[in-house]
Design a protein around this motif. Structure first.
Motif, short mmCIF file in Angstrom:
data_model
loop_
_atom_site.label_atom_id
_atom_site.label_comp_id
_atom_site.label_asym_id
_atom_site.label_seq_id
_atom_site.Cartn_x
_atom_site.Cartn_y
_atom_site.Cartn_z
N HIS A 12 23.52 -9.39 -11.35
CA HIS A 12 24.05 -8.85 -12.52
C HIS A 12 23.18 -9.21 -13.74
O HIS A 12 23.17 -8.11 -14.51
CB HIS A 12 25.50 -9.36 -12.95
CG HIS A 12 26.55 -8.63 -11.91
ND1 HIS A 12 26.98 -9.17 -10.86
CD2 HIS A 12 27.09 -7.37 -12.03
CE1 HIS A 12 27.87 -8.35 -10.36
NE2 HIS A 12 27.97 -7.34 -10.96
N ASP A 13 22.50 -10.23 -13.99
CA ASP A 13 21.70 -10.44 -14.94
C ASP A 13 20.45 -9.81 -14.98
O ASP A 13 19.84 -9.11 -15.90
CB ASP A 13 21.39 -12.06 -14.94
CG ASP A 13 21.50 -12.54 -16.49
OD1 ASP A 13 21.41 -13.62 -16.62
OD2 ASP A 13 21.59 -11.33 -17.34
N THR A 14 19.65 -9.86 -13.88
CA THR A 14 18.17 -9.53 -13.83
C THR A 14 17.91 -8.01 -12.65
O THR A 14 17.47 -7.30 -13.33
CB THR A 14 17.50 -10.63 -13.09
OG1 THR A 14 17.76 -11.66 -13.72
CG2 THR A 14 15.93 -10.35 -13.41
N LEU A 15 18.77 -8.39 -11.64
CA LEU A 15 18.38 -7.27 -10.90
C LEU A 15 19.02 -5.78 -10.80
O LEU A 15 18.36 -4.87 -10.80
CB LEU A 15 18.62 -7.66 -9.33
CG LEU A 15 17.96 -7.30 -8.36
CD1 LEU A 15 16.33 -7.18 -8.39
CD2 LEU A 15 18.58 -7.76 -6.86
N HIS A 16 20.22 -6.01 -11.55
CA HIS A 16 20.94 -4.51 -11.81
C HIS A 16 21.29 -3.71 -10.61
O HIS A 16 21.36 -2.52 -10.91
CB HIS A 16 20.35 -3.96 -13.04
CG HIS A 16 20.24 -4.67 -14.15
ND1 HIS A 16 21.40 -5.20 -14.86
CD2 HIS A 16 19.15 -5.02 -14.65
CE1 HIS A 16 20.85 -5.91 -15.86
NE2 HIS A 16 19.60 -5.89 -15.80
N CYS A 17 21.16 -3.96 -9.31
CA CYS A 17 21.47 -3.22 -8.31
C CYS A 17 21.79 -4.13 -7.14
O CYS A 17 21.11 -5.13 -6.90
CB CYS A 17 20.35 -2.34 -7.90
SG CYS A 17 18.68 -2.78 -7.50
N CYS A 18 22.79 -3.58 -6.27
CA CYS A 18 23.19 -4.46 -5.24
C CYS A 18 22.32 -4.24 -4.07
O CYS A 18 22.04 -3.32 -3.54
CB CYS A 18 24.70 -4.23 -4.83
SG CYS A 18 25.13 -4.67 -3.46
N PRO A 19 21.64 -5.37 -3.54
CA PRO A 19 20.73 -4.98 -2.42
C PRO A 19 21.54 -4.35 -1.35
O PRO A 19 20.52 -3.60 -0.43
CB PRO A 19 20.42 -6.45 -1.88
CG PRO A 19 20.59 -7.37 -3.10
CD PRO A 19 21.81 -6.60 -3.63
N SER A 20 22.56 -4.61 -0.89
CA SER A 20 23.18 -3.82 0.35
C SER A 20 23.79 -2.32 -0.11
O SER A 20 23.68 -1.63 0.86
CB SER A 20 24.47 -4.52 0.83
OG SER A 20 24.19 -5.93 0.75
N CYS A 21 23.94 -2.21 -1.33
CA CYS A 21 24.25 -0.73 -1.58
C CYS A 21 23.26 0.29 -1.38
O CYS A 21 23.20 1.25 -0.96
CB CYS A 21 24.75 -0.70 -3.00
SG CYS A 21 26.59 -1.14 -2.98
N ILE A 22 21.89 -0.43 -1.58
CA ILE A 22 20.56 0.31 -1.68
C ILE A 22 20.53 1.00 -0.26
O ILE A 22 20.09 1.77 0.01
CB ILE A 22 19.54 -0.29 -1.90
CG1 ILE A 22 19.85 -1.00 -3.60
CG2 ILE A 22 18.23 0.53 -1.85
CD1 ILE A 22 18.47 -1.87 -3.85
N HIS A 23 20.77 -0.06 0.82
CA HIS A 23 20.66 0.34 2.18
C HIS A 23 21.66 1.48 2.73
O HIS A 23 21.44 2.45 3.35
CB HIS A 23 21.11 -0.70 3.20
CG HIS A 23 19.67 -1.73 2.97
ND1 HIS A 23 18.45 -1.53 3.38
CD2 HIS A 23 19.80 -3.03 2.45
CE1 HIS A 23 17.77 -2.66 3.05
NE2 HIS A 23 18.55 -3.55 2.61
N ARG A 24 22.75 1.47 2.16
CA ARG A 24 23.85 2.67 2.40
C ARG A 24 23.47 3.91 1.89
O ARG A 24 23.64 4.81 2.33
CB ARG A 24 25.25 2.22 1.85
CG ARG A 24 25.75 0.89 2.00
CD ARG A 24 26.44 0.79 3.50
NE ARG A 24 25.92 -0.51 3.80
CZ ARG A 24 26.54 -1.51 4.31
NH1 ARG A 24 27.75 -1.19 4.58
NH2 ARG A 24 26.11 -2.70 4.58
N GLN A 25 22.78 3.66 0.68
CA GLN A 25 22.42 5.11 0.01
C GLN A 25 21.30 5.93 0.92
O GLN A 25 21.47 7.06 0.81
CB GLN A 25 21.37 4.66 -1.15
CG GLN A 25 22.18 5.06 -2.50
CD GLN A 25 21.31 4.51 -3.66
OE1 GLN A 25 20.16 4.51 -3.64
NE2 GLN A 25 22.08 4.35 -4.73
N GLY A 26 20.51 5.02 1.50
CA GLY A 26 19.35 5.76 2.44
C GLY A 26 19.89 6.78 3.47
O GLY A 26 19.33 7.61 4.06
N THR A 27 21.15 6.11 4.15
CA THR A 27 21.64 6.70 5.32
C THR A 27 22.83 7.85 4.83
O THR A 27 22.92 8.72 5.62
CB THR A 27 22.58 5.76 6.31
OG1 THR A 27 23.47 5.09 5.42
CG2 THR A 27 21.56 4.71 6.59
N SER A 28 23.22 7.95 3.66
CA SER A 28 24.09 9.11 3.22
C SER A 28 23.60 10.35 3.22
O SER A 28 22.33 10.59 3.16
CB SER A 28 24.73 8.72 1.91
OG SER A 28 23.78 8.72 0.87
#
Lengths: 386, 301
Positions: free
Chosen positions: A370-386
């Protein structure tokens, strides 16, 4: 002035038993509860999201630093002025990290006068250099809130309507010496839509309360140095834009970075426009740089406003840095420990689940995400397959 | 010379997109995924051997997930004993290296066998693997003893093309890496990747597109093995020219001068009265209205 909501002062409230908050664990140590309290405070700062509110991304902020006699006080080590300037350096870096297209100016006030230490600029180096030099200055006399706000207002009132105009005052004295009625100035500031916030180092001063309440800013008084840092960091995030700020299309240039090497036959060394004014060391001749697309003036760093044609020059990553304010990451849900190992994380007391993809994280990763990365690592993976 | 207290952590992110590797195997049969992984293993072993305190992690970046090949959850540090017949290799190799190699080989076999590939996309989700790498680096830096400092870098071995949907996540990851002082190096096998060029430029790493894939091991060892302090003393490939121009939201053209909406920061090439992303109406600067001067009617009429 008119009636204002008088909050109950702390001594008027009920009797609090603050020692009951701390609980010992089996071995008699308080470390777990202390860490928990610190962690809750950190989370509160990170998660205070404004919801779907329009934020003021392009900010013009003036910081007024009180340099009066009370700043020599040693309750912040080594003295208040040194401690303030050190924290300000950190603040300036964080500010430009989170708001790359904004500008800061610094004003100091002492001896019943106020003067500009640095002008409004988008380059952090100048401000940090000026503050490093200011550590050795003498703190004498009384501050003048009116003069400082006046100087800031003279520049801020010419700023375009779509930017957010802010002043942050670090006020340590309990008195101020003004040449005119400060309540009139407060009315003018309110009419110009300038938001003034104050961080007090000594105690609450009534004129500051009225000032911040009328202009819509915050007033806090510090408890100790870490609280001071926390209050400063609160001002790094872009504030919600006031309803009357205009939205407009700003014309900006995106210059190419030309890297010329010595073997290139066409490369000629030239001066950059920012070197013509500053007297920092070095010859100033460079081979490559950023050329303004409109007038071809050369600059070594971005973002900058072209001195020749007035076009604001930025690069695409600067705008990309602000995107995470526009699409903030939702807070993760907290659960007590049910599973032993999270998604690649160590053993921990609490686990956090992302509401979108239900993957599990430990406390350290949750703060980092939440402080530095601002994106959830697992959500990024779901994004690719949608 | 690195002092005893300085730990250097290298995280290698390998692109194992099966669709790209499958297509590539038909075009050039002499460079396959196993050869690529052999080269990566040589690089990993060399890094571990350089200094005793060096640490390593390897992540395989697949289409739908990223998986840690090393260190693996199933391997505990105490398992490195010689009585297991498969782990002790007879050629006198350093135990740590042989165990690491076997682990990597086994994990990649499991990964490729168990993943069902859905869809035909040829792009890999690099942003997710980089995010996981950063979380891992963050965790390891928290577990250090007092007085030890750690320098970390990420080496990306990329095969497939960029995925344009990941732009924002990718930029978030790059800025997070820059804040944590983590270098991102890129070794690109096939086509140039604009995102990785920007990543290397912003974080201060090296970008190299390899002319000959079969010589991957040489490039990895010569260019990417030295760490950041030693790179200033070597003659390495020069930095590439990165195109930082923005693409406008309406036509996706690269523009030099554009209009930026002050609310949502979207970029347009032409002035338009409404922002298409956030639907705010803009104030159009009108020319100032001049009062019509009353002309005195001459007495000629």
């Amino acid at each position: 002035m008119d009636e204002e909501p008088e909050r109950a002062k702390r001594w008027e409230g009920g009797y609090e038993r603050t020692w009951e908050v701390l609980k010992e664990d089996e071995s008699g140590s308080l470390r777990a509860t202390v860490e928990d309290i610190l962690f809750q405070a950190k989370r509160k700062r990170v998660f205070e999201s404004h919801g779907q509110v329009r934020l003021g991304m392009m900010r013009h902020l003036y910081v007024v630093i009180d340099s009066s006699r009370t700043m020599e006080d040693q309750d912040l080590k080594p003295n208040r002025l040194t401690s303030t300037l050190k924290l300000m350096e950190y603040f300036v870096e964080e500010y430009f990290d989170q708001n790359p297209i904004s500008q800061i100016g610094i004003i100091t006030t002492k001896n019943k006068r106020a003067e500009k230490l640095t002008d409004l600029a988008g380059n952090p180096k100048k401000h940090i250099a000026a503050m490093k030099k200011a550590v050795n200055s003498m703190c004498v006399g009384e501050p003048s809130l009116y003069n400082a706000l006046n100087i800031a207002m003279q520049t801020l009132k010419h700023m375009p309507g779509h930017t957010s105009r802010e002043i942050l005052v670090i006020f340590s004295s309990l008195t101020t010496c003004d040449p005119a009625n400060i309540y009139d100035l407060i009315k003018t500031l309110k009419a110009l839509k300038i938001r003034v916030s104050v961080i007090g180092l000594s105690a609450e001063v009534r004129v500051c309360t009225v000032l911040t309440r009328e202009t819509g800013g915050n007033y806090n008084v510090i408890l100790d140095e870490s609280h001071f840092k926390e209050l400063l960091m609160y001002h790094v995030k872009p504030p919600p834009a006031s309803s009357s700020s205009e939205c407009s299309l700003i014309r900006m240039g995106f210059p190419q970075h030309i890297i010329a090497s010595l073997s290139d036959q066409d490369a000629k060394p030239s001066f950059s426009m920012s070197h013509l004014e500053s007297s920092d060391g070095g010859p100033g001749l460079t081979l490559g740089g950023y050329y303004c697309p409109q007038c071809r003036a050369k600059y070594t760093e971005l973002p900058v406003e072209c001195k020749v044609c007035g076009l604001t020059l930025v690069s695409a990553p600067h705008l990309a840095r602000s995107f995470h304010h526009l699409f903030p990451l939702d807070a993760f849900q907290e659960h007590p420990l049910e599973e032993h190992k999270g998604d690649r994380c160590a053993y921990t007391i609490k686990v956090f689940t992302c509401p979108a993809c239900s993957s599990v994280f430990c406390t350290d990763c949750d703060l980092f995400i939440h402080d530095t990365l601002h994106c959830c690592p697992s959500c990024i993976h779901r994004q690719g397959t949608s | 010379m690195a002092s005893e207290d300085e730990i250097s952590l290298l995280v290698i992110v390998v692109d194992v997109n099966p669709i790209w590797w499958g297509q590539h195997a038909q075009r050039e049969p002499e460079f396959t995924l196993s050869k690529c992984l052999d080269a990566v293993m040589v690089m990993a072993n060399s890094h571990l051997v350089m200094t005793r305190s060096n640490k390593l992690a390897i992540i395989a970046s697949h289409c739908q997930e990223s998986h840690f090949l090393y260190p693996s959850k199933h391997w505990k540090a105490g398992d490195v004993t010689g009585d297991d017949a498969s782990s002790g290799s007879g050629d006198g190799k350093y135990e740590l290296l042989s165990v690491a190699n076997d682990l990597i080989a086994e994990e990649i076999r499991n990964l490729m066998a168990r993943t069902q590939v859905k869809g035909h996309q040829t792009d890999t989700l690099l942003a997710g693997s980089l995010a996981k790498a950063l979380c891992y680096i963050h965790r390891i830096s928290k577990e250090l003893d007092a007085g030890q400092d750690m320098k970390s870098r990420i080496l990306v071995v990329k095969a497939a093309e960029d995925c344009a949907l990941q732009y924002m996540n990718f930029m978030n990851v790059i800025f997070a890496a820059q804040k944590q002082n983590v270098l991102i190096d890129a070794c690109v096998l096939d086509s140039d990747s604009g995102l990785l060029q920007q990543a290397c430029d912003i974080t201060g790493g090296l970008y190299l597109r390899i002319p000959q894939k079969t010589a991957l091991v040489q490039y990895l060892l010569w260019v990417f093995l030295p760490d950041a302090d030693q790179r200033s003393q070597l003659v390495l490939p020069p930095p590439v020219h990165v195109d930082y121009r923005a693409a406008c939201f309406c036509h996706r053209n690269l523009i030099e001068i554009g209009y930026v909406c002050s609310v949502c920061l979207s970029i347009f090439c032409n002035f338009s009265p409404i922002c298409t992303t956030c639907e705010t109406a803009f104030k159009i600067p009108l020319p100032q209205m001049m009062k019509p001067k009353k002309k005195k009617l001459k007495a000629a009429n």
